[in-house]
Design a protein around this motif. Structure first.
Motif, PDB file in Angstrom:
ATOM      1  N   ILE A 215       7.330  16.557  27.072  1.00 23.82           N
ATOM      2  CA  ILE A 215       7.663  17.460  25.863  1.00 23.82           C
ATOM      3  C   ILE A 215       8.189  16.239  24.815  1.00 23.82           C
ATOM      4  O   ILE A 215       9.077  15.495  25.263  1.00 23.82           O
ATOM      5  N   CYS A 216       7.517  16.088  23.715  1.00 24.74           N
ATOM      6  CA  CYS A 216       7.770  15.064  22.720  1.00 24.74           C
ATOM      7  C   CYS A 216       7.484  15.578  21.271  1.00 24.74           C
ATOM      8  O   CYS A 216       7.220  16.760  21.194  1.00 24.74           O
ATOM      9  N   ILE A 217       7.630  14.679  20.418  1.00 24.37           N
ATOM     10  CA  ILE A 217       7.845  15.071  18.730  1.00 24.37           C
ATOM     11  C   ILE A 217       6.437  14.412  18.442  1.00 24.37           C
ATOM     12  O   ILE A 217       6.120  13.339  18.746  1.00 24.37           O
TER      13      ILE A 217
ATOM     14  N   VAL B  41       0.117  19.730   7.411  1.00 20.95           N
ATOM     15  CA  VAL B  41      -0.076  18.440   7.343  1.00 20.95           C
ATOM     16  C   VAL B  41       1.256  17.658   7.194  1.00 20.95           C
ATOM     17  O   VAL B  41       1.999  18.086   6.103  1.00 20.95           O
ATOM     18  N   ASP B  42       1.487  16.663   7.694  1.00 21.14           N
ATOM     19  CA  ASP B  42       2.638  15.728   7.740  1.00 21.14           C
ATOM     20  C   ASP B  42       3.782  16.478   8.228  1.00 21.14           C
ATOM     21  O   ASP B  42       4.780  15.849   8.297  1.00 21.14           O
ATOM     22  N   ARG B  43       3.830  17.705   8.904  1.00 15.51           N
ATOM     23  CA  ARG B  43       5.038  18.136   9.482  1.00 15.51           C
ATOM     24  C   ARG B  43       5.054  17.886  11.172  1.00 15.51           C
ATOM     25  O   ARG B  43       4.053  17.662  11.737  1.00 15.51           O
ATOM     26  N   GLN B  44       6.351  17.490  11.260  1.00 18.00           N
ATOM     27  CA  GLN B  44       6.601  17.142  12.721  1.00 18.00           C
ATOM     28  C   GLN B  44       6.913  18.405  13.566  1.00 18.00           C
ATOM     29  O   GLN B  44       7.441  19.478  12.999  1.00 18.00           O
ATOM     30  N   VAL B  45       6.541  18.481  14.756  1.00 16.55           N
ATOM     31  CA  VAL B  45       6.426  19.454  15.735  1.00 16.55           C
ATOM     32  C   VAL B  45       6.730  19.089  17.039  1.00 16.55           C
ATOM     33  O   VAL B  45       6.785  17.810  17.366  1.00 16.55           O
ATOM     34  N   VAL B  46       7.400  19.933  17.708  1.00 19.52           N
ATOM     35  CA  VAL B  46       7.679  19.817  19.222  1.00 19.52           C
ATOM     36  C   VAL B  46       6.348  20.185  19.958  1.00 19.52           C
ATOM     37  O   VAL B  46       6.051  21.382  19.836  1.00 19.52           O
ATOM     38  N   VAL B  47       5.963  19.311  20.974  1.00 22.78           N
ATOM     39  CA  VAL B  47       4.673  19.484  21.628  1.00 22.78           C
ATOM     40  C   VAL B  47       4.740  19.309  23.076  1.00 22.78           C
ATOM     41  O   VAL B  47       5.839  18.841  23.493  1.00 22.78           O
TER      42      VAL B  47
ATOM     43  N   LEU C 206      -2.879  19.792  24.086  1.00 24.85           N
ATOM     44  CA  LEU C 206      -1.426  20.025  24.244  1.00 24.85           C
ATOM     45  C   LEU C 206      -1.147  21.541  23.559  1.00 24.85           C
ATOM     46  O   LEU C 206      -1.836  22.044  22.994  1.00 24.85           O
ATOM     47  N   LEU C 207       0.300  22.108  23.877  1.00 27.30           N
ATOM     48  CA  LEU C 207       0.906  23.267  23.422  1.00 27.30           C
ATOM     49  C   LEU C 207       1.801  22.704  22.362  1.00 27.30           C
ATOM     50  O   LEU C 207       2.549  21.688  22.306  1.00 27.30           O
ATOM     51  N   VAL C 208       1.894  23.419  21.103  1.00 32.74           N
ATOM     52  CA  VAL C 208       2.648  23.213  20.143  1.00 32.74           C
ATOM     53  C   VAL C 208       3.834  24.463  20.274  1.00 32.74           C
ATOM     54  O   VAL C 208       3.455  25.543  20.589  1.00 32.74           O
ATOM     55  N   PHE C 209       5.020  23.997  20.335  1.00 35.75           N
ATOM     56  CA  PHE C 209       6.032  24.822  20.604  1.00 35.75           C
ATOM     57  C   PHE C 209       6.643  25.824  19.129  1.00 35.75           C
ATOM     58  O   PHE C 209       6.737  25.169  18.250  1.00 35.75           O
ATOM     59  N   GLY C 210       6.589  26.980  19.565  1.00 34.28           N
ATOM     60  CA  GLY C 210       7.148  27.869  18.657  1.00 34.28           C
ATOM     61  C   GLY C 210       7.788  29.313  19.159  1.00 34.28           C
ATOM     62  O   GLY C 210       7.568  29.471  20.303  1.00 34.28           O
ATOM     63  N   VAL C 211       8.408  29.906  18.271  1.00 34.17           N
ATOM     64  CA  VAL C 211       9.073  31.037  18.677  1.00 34.17           C
ATOM     65  C   VAL C 211       8.392  32.299  17.916  1.00 34.17           C
ATOM     66  O   VAL C 211       8.359  32.177  16.934  1.00 34.17           O
ATOM     67  N   VAL C 212       8.147  33.212  18.655  1.00 33.80           N
ATOM     68  CA  VAL C 212       7.329  34.377  18.150  1.00 33.80           C
ATOM     69  C   VAL C 212       8.495  35.482  17.391  1.00 33.80           C
ATOM     70  O   VAL C 212       9.424  35.614  17.961  1.00 33.80           O
ATOM     71  N   THR C 213       8.243  35.739  16.183  1.00 33.70           N
ATOM     72  CA  THR C 213       9.211  36.634  15.330  1.00 33.70           C
ATOM     73  C   THR C 213       8.214  37.636  14.804  1.00 33.70           C
ATOM     74  O   THR C 213       7.038  37.577  14.928  1.00 33.70           O
ATOM     75  N   GLY C 214       8.926  38.801  14.085  1.00 36.20           N
ATOM     76  CA  GLY C 214       8.193  39.538  13.459  1.00 36.20           C
ATOM     77  C   GLY C 214       7.082  39.215  12.447  1.00 36.20           C
ATOM     78  O   GLY C 214       6.348  40.029  11.971  1.00 36.20           O
ATOM     79  N   ASP C 215       7.707  38.007  11.877  1.00 35.72           N
ATOM     80  CA  ASP C 215       6.840  37.496  10.520  1.00 35.72           C
ATOM     81  C   ASP C 215       5.870  36.409  11.076  1.00 35.72           C
ATOM     82  O   ASP C 215       5.359  35.647  10.358  1.00 35.72           O
ATOM     83  N   GLY C 216       5.442  36.155  12.492  1.00 34.13           N
ATOM     84  CA  GLY C 216       4.690  35.222  13.058  1.00 34.13           C
ATOM     85  C   GLY C 216       5.425  34.116  13.643  1.00 34.13           C
ATOM     86  O   GLY C 216       6.479  34.311  13.732  1.00 34.13           O
ATOM     87  N   VAL C 217       4.672  33.377  14.299  1.00 34.91           N
ATOM     88  CA  VAL C 217       5.434  32.132  15.018  1.00 34.91           C
ATOM     89  C   VAL C 217       5.946  31.105  14.073  1.00 34.91           C
ATOM     90  O   VAL C 217       5.494  30.734  13.221  1.00 34.91           O
ATOM     91  N   VAL C 218       7.353  30.898  14.404  1.00 33.68           N
ATOM     92  CA  VAL C 218       7.767  29.727  13.822  1.00 33.68           C
ATOM     93  C   VAL C 218       8.174  28.517  14.577  1.00 33.68           C
ATOM     94  O   VAL C 218       8.495  28.324  15.815  1.00 33.68           O
TER      95      VAL C 218
END
Length: 122
Positions: A15-17, A62-68, A84-96
């Protein structure tokens, strides 16, 4: 019931940035998705397909850092290799997408707050 993984599994996953350096629509995917190229500190960016079109435009990414998460075998999504997988949280408005508070160099592995050699208690 599933077996509970130990810390060796966590360490093996890598797990990294990473920093998104390129993004485009993944027109071959069944559901709306983006093709992402992410710099995690290697010689070349790695690829990922992510269903994050509800909240993000290509310009947002583009240029956004993410947890992968690395360490899984590559899969193909709509003909595009996803490494790889990009970490996000599912919300009512889509993945954050999850991201660091501050800019960090690529390939900084995420660690828990326990340092090596520290005893853990229940």
């Amino acid at each position: 019931m599933s077996e509970i993984p130990d810390m060796n599994v966590f360490d093996a996953l890598g797990i990294c940035i990473g920093t998104i350096v390129r993004a485009e629509h993944n027109t071959g995917a069944r559901d709306p998705a983006y093709r992402l190229w992410i710099d995690i500190g290697g010689e070349a960016p790695v690829q990922s397909s992510a269903k994050i079109t509800e909240r993000y435009t290509i310009a947002d990414l583009v240029d956004r850092q993410v947890v992968v998460v690395t360490g899984f075998g590559a899969i193909r999504v709509g003909g595009f290799r996803s490494d790889l997988l990009v970490f996000g949280v599912v919300t009512g408005d889509g993945v954050v997408l999850l991201r660091p508070d501050d800019v960090v160099p690529p390939d900084r592995r995420c660690r828990d707050h326990w340092s090596a050699g520290t005893a853990r208690t229940g």
